[in-house]
Write an enzyme that holds these catalytic residues in place. Structure first.
Site, mmCIF file in Angstrom:
data_model
loop_
_atom_site.group_PDB
_atom_site.id
_atom_site.type_symbol
_atom_site.label_atom_id
_atom_site.label_comp_id
_atom_site.label_asym_id
_atom_site.label_seq_id
_atom_site.Cartn_x
_atom_site.Cartn_y
_atom_site.Cartn_z
ATOM 1 N N HIS A 1 0.844 -1.195 0.000
ATOM 2 C CA HIS A 1 0.000 0.000 0.000
ATOM 3 C C HIS A 1 0.883 1.250 0.000
ATOM 4 O O HIS A 1 0.619 2.212 -0.739
ATOM 5 C CB HIS A 1 -0.920 0.019 1.224
ATOM 6 C CG HIS A 1 -2.254 -0.612 1.007
ATOM 7 N ND1 HIS A 1 -2.429 -1.973 0.950
ATOM 8 C CD2 HIS A 1 -3.493 -0.070 0.829
ATOM 9 C CE1 HIS A 1 -3.710 -2.241 0.761
ATOM 10 N NE2 HIS A 1 -4.376 -1.109 0.675
ATOM 11 N N HIS B 180 0.507 -2.786 9.372
ATOM 12 C CA HIS B 180 1.948 -2.680 9.154
ATOM 13 C C HIS B 180 2.627 -1.968 10.312
ATOM 14 O O HIS B 180 2.034 -1.085 10.944
ATOM 15 C CB HIS B 180 2.256 -1.911 7.866
ATOM 16 C CG HIS B 180 1.941 -2.667 6.618
ATOM 17 N ND1 HIS B 180 2.747 -3.683 6.144
ATOM 18 C CD2 HIS B 180 0.912 -2.570 5.746
ATOM 19 C CE1 HIS B 180 2.216 -4.167 5.026
ATOM 20 N NE2 HIS B 180 1.099 -3.511 4.767
#
Length: 481
Positions: A248, A295
């Protein structure tokens, strides 16, 4: 040695899931973990003996296993750096465990069996609905929510969490959607049909390379998602994939800045405006991944730097690659073979995962768009503007202009949806029949490489081809070009 020790300290600090949890607390996100489970959560650091053993735990993606080798006691002690107040490290038989003391309750070495399962171990029912969040105590107005989508591999829906700042929740939900499939299948066609096909096809080339390299790197490194608890899993869809680097963050860096570099000078707008929009886009996507609990900070930083490095080498080569796709007589054969070869390589990196299917989907789309650009050039369709026609100026917005643009978009998307549904209905049974794979359970059938790769490649290759060839041809017949 002192410098290397500082680097290792920084590495552990930026990887620490407690850092992600603290950021979530600041943003008003609280998990419904029980105190006993939260206190007993552990982050284990082991040296793996085989890649297959790592993949066997891939669905328990909050276990926070790291691939490092202890060289001396000093480096082992650095595992606790940045772990937060009240934490300590126990080292036994080469296995380091981080234990947390909370409210005077000590973990006596007993691990919560499901504490890290798939990054969202404890259901609200199991936890008794008790909310625990370090630094998030106190009565505040909040809303109880669940992750918007289930895990795409396991079907796990995650556990409930509390949101105390709805503005940040919606902002970062929007940010994370800027890196999801729905955004790609709407944004690229919109630019293609309503703005600039030249920019769109080159932007897709950048996206294909950045995402391919990012997904392959994930499977090579095999790093897990941040542990939950302490991290709250606001998103579950990609939780079974590996974590390092954040794809991302890679796409959130590559797409806006490539769009800026490709359009500045070609379209008339202020440099400061274009750069500021690209930077805001990048920041919203990157920060959203930490907010979602998907993350660590290190994953996001690595994604941004990795993407920037790819752009540094790839952007100057875009002219050469695009001209090859348009003019070389052997381009169709080379495009198909090259993208298929990349797919075969990525499928051999690991056992089946959602990232593997996404990689084949990306490669198929890239191959379809490249083939369509070659066909368009041969037939004289959608020719690029001459230098004398540049730079473009943005037209004045009017109801008629917006209406035609929306009509093109709706008709085009309907054509793509129909293409995808038709090709999917044909391809999956056909491929299963060719390779002798039972097609009763489609999800299981797609976990076979011989099914997943041709299915994704053919279906999304056709969709990519129609984005640049069939749909614009349809527009020309309907006088909507």
């Amino acid at each position: 040695m002192e410098k290397s020790s500082r680097i290792v300290e920084l590495y552990y600090y930026l990887q620490d899931p407690h850092l992600v949890a603290r950021f979530q607390c600041i943003c008003g996100v609280r998990g419904t973990f029980s105190r006993s489970v939260s206190a007993g959560s552990t982050a284990t650091i082991t040296t793996s003996s085989s890649k297959e053993a790592d993949r066997s735990h891939s669905h328990n993606n909050g276990a926070c296993h790291h691939h490092i080798t202890s060289e001396n006691d000093k480096l082992e002690s650095l595992a606790v750096m940045g772990a937060g107040e009240g934490e300590k490290v126990q080292t036994t038989a080469g296995v380091r465990k981080r234990t947390v003391e909370s409210s005077g309750v000590k973990n006596s070495g007993e691990e919560a069996g499901n504490a890290a399962q798939n990054g969202a171990a404890v259901s609200a029912a199991t936890a008794g609905g008790e909310t625990v969040g370090k630094g998030c105590e106190g009565p505040q107005a909040s809303s109880t929510l669940k992750p918007l989508r289930k895990n795409s591999l396991t079907g796990d829906s995650g556990q409930e969490f509390l949101i105390e700042n709805r503005f940040l929740f919606y902002l970062f939900t929007f940010g994370t959607e800027l890196g999801n499939e729905l955004f790609y299948i709407t944004f690229f066609p919109w630019v293609m049909w309503n703005m600039d096909a030249f920019v769109s096809r080159r932007l897709i080339m950048v996206w294909v390379w950045v995402m391919y390299l990012g997904q392959c790197t994930k499977d090579v490194l095999g790093w897990p998602r941040p542990a939950s608890p302490p991290v709250v899993k606001v998103e579950m869809f990609y939780n079974s994939e590996y974590s390092m680097p954040s794809t991302h963050a890679m796409s959130g860096t590559a797409i806006p800045f490539s769009l800026f570099f490709l359009t500045y000078g070609r379209w008339e707008y202020p440099f400061s405006l274009g750069f500021s929009l690209a930077l805001c886009w990048c920041l919203v996507v990157c920060v959203s991944r930490i907010y979602m609990g998907m993350h660590s900070i290190l994953d996001v930083i690595a994604g941004v730097l990795y993407s920037s490095l790819i752009l540094l080498f790839f952007l100057p080569a875009l002219d050469l690659i695009d001209n090859f796709n348009l003019t070389c007589r052997y381009a169709p054969l080379i495009i198909i073979s090259f993208h298929l070869g990349l797919g075969l390589f990525s499928f051999n990196l690991d056992t089946w995962s959602t990232s593997r299917g996404d990689t084949a989907q990306i490669l198929g789309t890239g191959a379809g768009v490249a083939l369509a650009s070659h066909v368009n050039h041969l037939l004289g369709l959608m020719s690029d503007p001459t230098p004398e026609q540049l730079p473009f100026t943005f037209p004045t917005l009017s109801a008629g202009l917006v209406g035609v643009a929306m009509l093109r978009f709706v008709l085009g998307v309907l054509a793509l949806v129909a293409t995808r549904a038709l090709m999917k209905a044909i391809t999956i049974p056909l491929v299963c029949w060719v390779f002798g794979v039972p097609s009763g359970d489609v999800r299981k059938a797609r976990q076979h490489m011989e099914v997943e790769l041709p299915y994704r490649y053919i279906v999304y290759g056709t969709v990519g081809f129609n984005v640049l060839f069939l749909v614009p041809l349809l527009f020309s017949y309907m006088q909507l070009s």
